[in-house]
Design an enzyme around this catalytic site. Structure first.
Site, PDB file in Angstrom:
ATOM      1  N   HIS A 260      -1.904   3.634  54.096  1.00 39.15           N
ATOM      2  CA  HIS A 260      -1.661   2.931  55.609  1.00 39.15           C
ATOM      3  C   HIS A 260      -0.235   3.517  56.492  1.00 39.15           C
ATOM      4  O   HIS A 260       1.119   3.325  54.963  1.00 39.15           O
ATOM      5  CB  HIS A 260      -2.101   1.389  56.045  1.00 39.15           C
ATOM      6  CG  HIS A 260      -2.251   1.470  57.277  1.00 39.15           C
ATOM      7  ND1 HIS A 260      -1.507   0.810  58.105  1.00 39.15           N
ATOM      8  CD2 HIS A 260      -3.581   1.060  57.525  1.00 39.15           C
ATOM      9  CE1 HIS A 260      -1.719   0.512  59.016  1.00 39.15           C
ATOM     10  NE2 HIS A 260      -3.643   0.793  58.969  1.00 39.15           N
ATOM     11  N   ASP A 311     -11.086   1.205  55.750  1.00 36.98           N
ATOM     12  CA  ASP A 311     -12.319   1.704  55.883  1.00 36.98           C
ATOM     13  C   ASP A 311     -13.108   2.035  53.920  1.00 36.98           C
ATOM     14  O   ASP A 311     -14.499   2.286  54.918  1.00 36.98           O
ATOM     15  CB  ASP A 311     -11.784   3.285  56.163  1.00 36.98           C
ATOM     16  CG  ASP A 311     -12.162   3.442  57.864  1.00 36.98           C
ATOM     17  OD1 ASP A 311     -12.707   2.660  58.706  1.00 36.98           O
ATOM     18  OD2 ASP A 311     -10.424   4.134  58.351  1.00 36.98           O
TER      19      ASP A 311
HETATM   20  C1  LIG Z   1      -8.399   2.755  60.334  1.00 39.70           C
HETATM   21  C2  LIG Z   1      -7.117   2.874  60.183  1.00 39.70           C
HETATM   22  O1  LIG Z   1      -7.346   4.231  60.616  1.00 39.70           O
HETATM   23  S1  LIG Z   1      -6.734   3.098  58.896  1.00 39.70           S
HETATM   24  C3  LIG Z   1      -5.937   4.720  58.069  1.00 39.70           C
HETATM   25  C4  LIG Z   1      -7.329   5.671  57.741  1.00 39.70           C
HETATM   26  N1  LIG Z   1      -6.811   6.822  56.970  1.00 39.70           N
HETATM   27  C5  LIG Z   1      -7.559   7.184  55.491  1.00 39.70           C
HETATM   28  O2  LIG Z   1      -7.853   6.545  55.437  1.00 39.70           O
HETATM   29  C6  LIG Z   1      -6.488   8.638  55.630  1.00 39.70           C
HETATM   30  C7  LIG Z   1      -6.229   8.918  54.077  1.00 39.70           C
HETATM   31  N2  LIG Z   1      -4.804   8.244  54.150  1.00 39.70           N
HETATM   32  C8  LIG Z   1      -3.760   8.796  54.557  1.00 39.70           C
HETATM   33  O3  LIG Z   1      -4.003  10.289  54.513  1.00 39.70           O
HETATM   34  C9  LIG Z   1      -2.265   8.054  54.765  1.00 39.70           C
HETATM   35  O4  LIG Z   1      -1.811   7.213  53.696  1.00 39.70           O
HETATM   36  C10 LIG Z   1      -1.850   7.307  56.092  1.00 39.70           C
HETATM   37  C11 LIG Z   1      -2.557   8.773  57.112  1.00 39.70           C
HETATM   38  C12 LIG Z   1      -2.897   6.290  56.527  1.00 39.70           C
HETATM   39  C13 LIG Z   1      -1.137   7.220  56.814  1.00 39.70           C
HETATM   40  O5  LIG Z   1      -0.563   8.282  56.148  1.00 39.70           O
HETATM   41  P1  LIG Z   1       1.389   7.851  55.899  1.00 39.70           P
HETATM   42  O6  LIG Z   1       2.111   6.983  56.576  1.00 39.70           O
HETATM   43  O7  LIG Z   1       1.896   9.132  56.370  1.00 39.70           O
HETATM   44  O8  LIG Z   1       1.128   7.740  54.911  1.00 39.70           O
HETATM   45  P2  LIG Z   1       2.545   6.816  53.801  1.00 39.70           P
HETATM   46  O9  LIG Z   1       3.793   7.893  54.181  1.00 39.70           O
HETATM   47  O10 LIG Z   1       2.728   5.711  52.998  1.00 39.70           O
HETATM   48  O11 LIG Z   1       2.189   8.171  52.330  1.00 39.70           O
HETATM   49  C14 LIG Z   1       3.727   7.804  51.226  1.00 39.70           C
HETATM   50  C15 LIG Z   1       3.013   9.035  50.314  1.00 39.70           C
HETATM   51  O12 LIG Z   1       1.773   8.453  49.324  1.00 39.70           O
HETATM   52  C16 LIG Z   1       0.732   9.653  49.914  1.00 39.70           C
HETATM   53  N3  LIG Z   1      -0.773   9.326  50.205  1.00 39.70           N
HETATM   54  C17 LIG Z   1      -0.645   8.061  51.481  1.00 39.70           C
HETATM   55  N4  LIG Z   1      -2.367   7.916  51.392  1.00 39.70           N
HETATM   56  C18 LIG Z   1      -2.549   8.882  50.346  1.00 39.70           C
HETATM   57  C19 LIG Z   1      -3.898   8.595  50.167  1.00 39.70           C
HETATM   58  N5  LIG Z   1      -5.252   8.121  50.924  1.00 39.70           N
HETATM   59  N6  LIG Z   1      -3.689   9.641  48.769  1.00 39.70           N
HETATM   60  C20 LIG Z   1      -3.551  10.965  48.563  1.00 39.70           C
HETATM   61  N7  LIG Z   1      -2.147  10.392  49.357  1.00 39.70           N
HETATM   62  C21 LIG Z   1      -1.555   9.456  50.103  1.00 39.70           C
HETATM   63  C22 LIG Z   1       0.938  10.873  50.671  1.00 39.70           C
HETATM   64  O13 LIG Z   1       0.436  11.557  50.946  1.00 39.70           O
HETATM   65  C23 LIG Z   1       2.401  10.462  50.744  1.00 39.70           C
HETATM   66  O14 LIG Z   1       2.568  10.937  49.744  1.00 39.70           O
HETATM   67  P3  LIG Z   1       4.175  12.120  50.114  1.00 39.70           P
HETATM   68  O15 LIG Z   1       5.725  11.082  49.641  1.00 39.70           O
HETATM   69  O16 LIG Z   1       4.487  12.521  48.189  1.00 39.70           O
HETATM   70  O17 LIG Z   1       4.382  13.213  50.926  1.00 39.70           O
HETATM   71  O1  LIG Z   2      -2.654   0.706  62.636  1.00 41.65           O
HETATM   72  C1  LIG Z   2      -3.326   2.311  62.136  1.00 41.65           C
HETATM   73  O2  LIG Z   2      -2.226   3.226  61.922  1.00 41.65           O
HETATM   74  C2  LIG Z   2      -4.649   2.755  61.491  1.00 41.65           C
HETATM   75  C3  LIG Z   2      -5.483   1.945  62.165  1.00 41.65           C
HETATM   76  O3  LIG Z   2      -5.744   2.312  63.584  1.00 41.65           O
HETATM   77  C4  LIG Z   2      -5.937   0.679  61.646  1.00 41.65           C
HETATM   78  O4  LIG Z   2      -5.382   0.626  60.599  1.00 41.65           O
HETATM   79  O5  LIG Z   2      -7.017   0.109  61.954  1.00 41.65           O
END
Ligand SMILES: CC(=O)SCCNC(=O)CCNC(=O)[C@H](O)C(C)(C)COP(=O)(O)OP(=O)(O)OC[C@H]1O[C@@H](n2cnc3c(N)ncnc32)[C@H](O)[C@@H]1OP(=O)(O)O
Ligand SMILES: O=C([O-])CC(=O)C(=O)O
Length: 374
Positions: A260, A311
């Site tokens: 997240h 999710d």
């Molecule tokens: C309701 C919602 O919208 S909730 C979000 C739904 N999205 C997802 O589930 C998609 C998968 N998750 C992700 O892509 C990311 O965690 C996001 C987009 C939600 C957040 O992105 P960021 O804020 O950039 O994540 P964050 O800074 O915490 O990442 C830290 C590290 O963990 C890694 N990481 C974070 N999430 C994941 C994941 N799901 N799978 C693998 N690696 C991950 C990142 O690549 C990063 O690695 P790095 O430092 O080697 O580049």
């Molecule tokens: O807050 C965020 O970045 C993603 C989002 O909408 C949620 O987690 O519900």
């Protein structure tokens, strides 16, 4: 390849404005709507009460709730012109494109011509979205022109009845209602920020929501629940899940439904939807999907300290309720619409056009060479 420069990328951690609507990762279990903890709302309120709260700042009393629900029920049907547009959208269209078009087209038929109509516009979308999604789905996939009006009391129950034509069970009504509550609002996430940027130009409600749907569509945001389902279904067993996930991590693939942008160790919505998913698994007679999901959660935490976001267990919960995977993200739209619209209203209350600056990293000033010399 140049190393990815993160730092302040994605505006992470920077305040981009004020809100009375929500806190994320700050107090209680980590998520509050207008001061109420999301777990309290999920246990003790309904989605319509949460919508009223977000639009009005206070929970309704019984008379207000009854009046609000009656108003929403009257707004459920779709205009014939919108049904005709939905009939023309192909079966293989992306359901989020259907939602985006449905929202935008309704804005042509019933435009918000003045901000005094903002509540009407938001409530109309809230009432109409379940039918926009299911009318298209059942027409394109089953050849059925559904009646967009049901006798279901709640928005969640109405959606489930439109989807199957059958009266939903109490358990399914409850779970979809909780799900709509959990997804309703989340501060300045990508789609909500899109809505606020659009609102800051003094645009109309339908444009703000249409833009937000486009932002929610991506797999890094709302699209993750569908992507998580697709992934889990490829795992044959909890052991297989661990082996496959190890490979994905090795290949530096993102595992959908984990991590997240704001939460660091847990997403407070996960424990709630996970509990309901387990209950649904028992009712469904599931012998693998729930256990595989739990194995994924354990593996990701043990190996990467990455936790399930809202999710991940939504995927299995929706699946056990018989909801087709391609409709998972559109359900998110039906819920988050409340947060988007509330933010549009809040932006309008104290507006200045949102227009940040950029650090220029392009070429030094130069002259245009004649085309023959380039
Ligand atoms: C309701 C919602 O919208 S909730 C979000 C739904 N999205 C997802 O589930 C998609 C998968 N998750 C992700 O892509 C990311 O965690 C996001 C987009 C939600 C957040 O992105 P960021 O804020 O950039 O994540 P964050 O800074 O915490 O990442 C830290 C590290 O963990 C890694 N990481 C974070 N999430 C994941 C994941 N799901 N799978 C693998 N690696 C991950 C990142 O690549 C990063 O690695 P790095 O430092 O080697 O580049
Ligand atoms: O807050 C965020 O970045 C993603 C989002 O909408 C949620 O987690 O519900």
């Amino acid at each position: 390849m140049v190393d990815k420069k993160l730092g302040g990328a994605g505006l992470r951690g920077q305040s981009a404005g004020e809100t009375k609507l929500c806190t994320v990762g700050k107090s209680g279990t980590g998520l509050t709507y207008c001061g109420y903890d999301v777990s309290d709302l999920a246990d003790n309120a309904t989605f319509e009460e949460v919508a009223f709260l977000l639009f009005n700042g206070e929970l309704p009393n019984q008379a207000q709730l009854d009046a609000y629900k009656a108003e929403l029920r009257q707004m459920r049907d779709l205009p014939q012109a919108l049904k005709e547009v939905l009939q023309r959208i192909p079966k293989d269209a992306h359901p989020m494109d259907v939602m985006r078009t449905g929202c935008s087209f309704l804005g042509n038929l019933e435009p918000e011509t003045d901000f005094s109509e903002q509540n009407r516009a938001a409530n109309r979308l809230l009432a109409a979205f379940p039918a926009i999604m299911t009318y298209w789905y059942r027409y394109s996939h089953q050849g059925i022109e559904i009646d967009c009006v049901t006798d279901e009391d709640s928005i969640g129950g109405h959606f489930l009845k439109l989807l199957t034509g059958n009266t939903p069970s109490e358990l399914h009504r409850r779970v979809i209602d909780v799900s709509l509550i959990l997804y309703a609002e989340h501060e300045f996430n990508a789609s909500t920020f899109t809505a606020r940027v659009c609102a800051s130009t003094l645009s109309d409600m339908f444009s703000c929501i249409t833009g937000a749907i486009g932002s929610l569509r991506g797999p890094l945001h709302g699209g993750a629940n569908e992507a998580a389902m697709d992934m889990i279904q490829t795992f044959k067993s909890p052991e297989d899940a661990k082996i496959q996930m190890a490979g994905m991590l090795e290949r530096k693939e993102k595992i959908m439904g984990f991590g997240h942008a704001v939460y660091r160790t847990t997403d407070p919505r996960n424990v709630i939807i996970k509990r309901w998913s387990e209950k649904l698994a028992q009712e469904f007679g599931d012998t693998s999907l729930y256990d595989i999901s739990v194995a994924c959660e354990e593996y990701m935490w043990d190996t990467k300290k990455l936790f399930c976001n809202a999710d991940f267990f939504h995927a299995s919960a929706y699946h056990f309720m018989g909801i087709p995977t391609k409709l998972f993200t559109p359900i998110f739209v039906c819920s988050r619409l409340t947060g988007w619209a509330a933010h549009v209203m809040e932006q309008r209350d104290n507006n200045r056009i949102i227009r940040p600056s950029a650090d220029y990293i392009g070429p030094e000033p130069r002259k245009v060479a004649p085309i023959a010399k380039r």
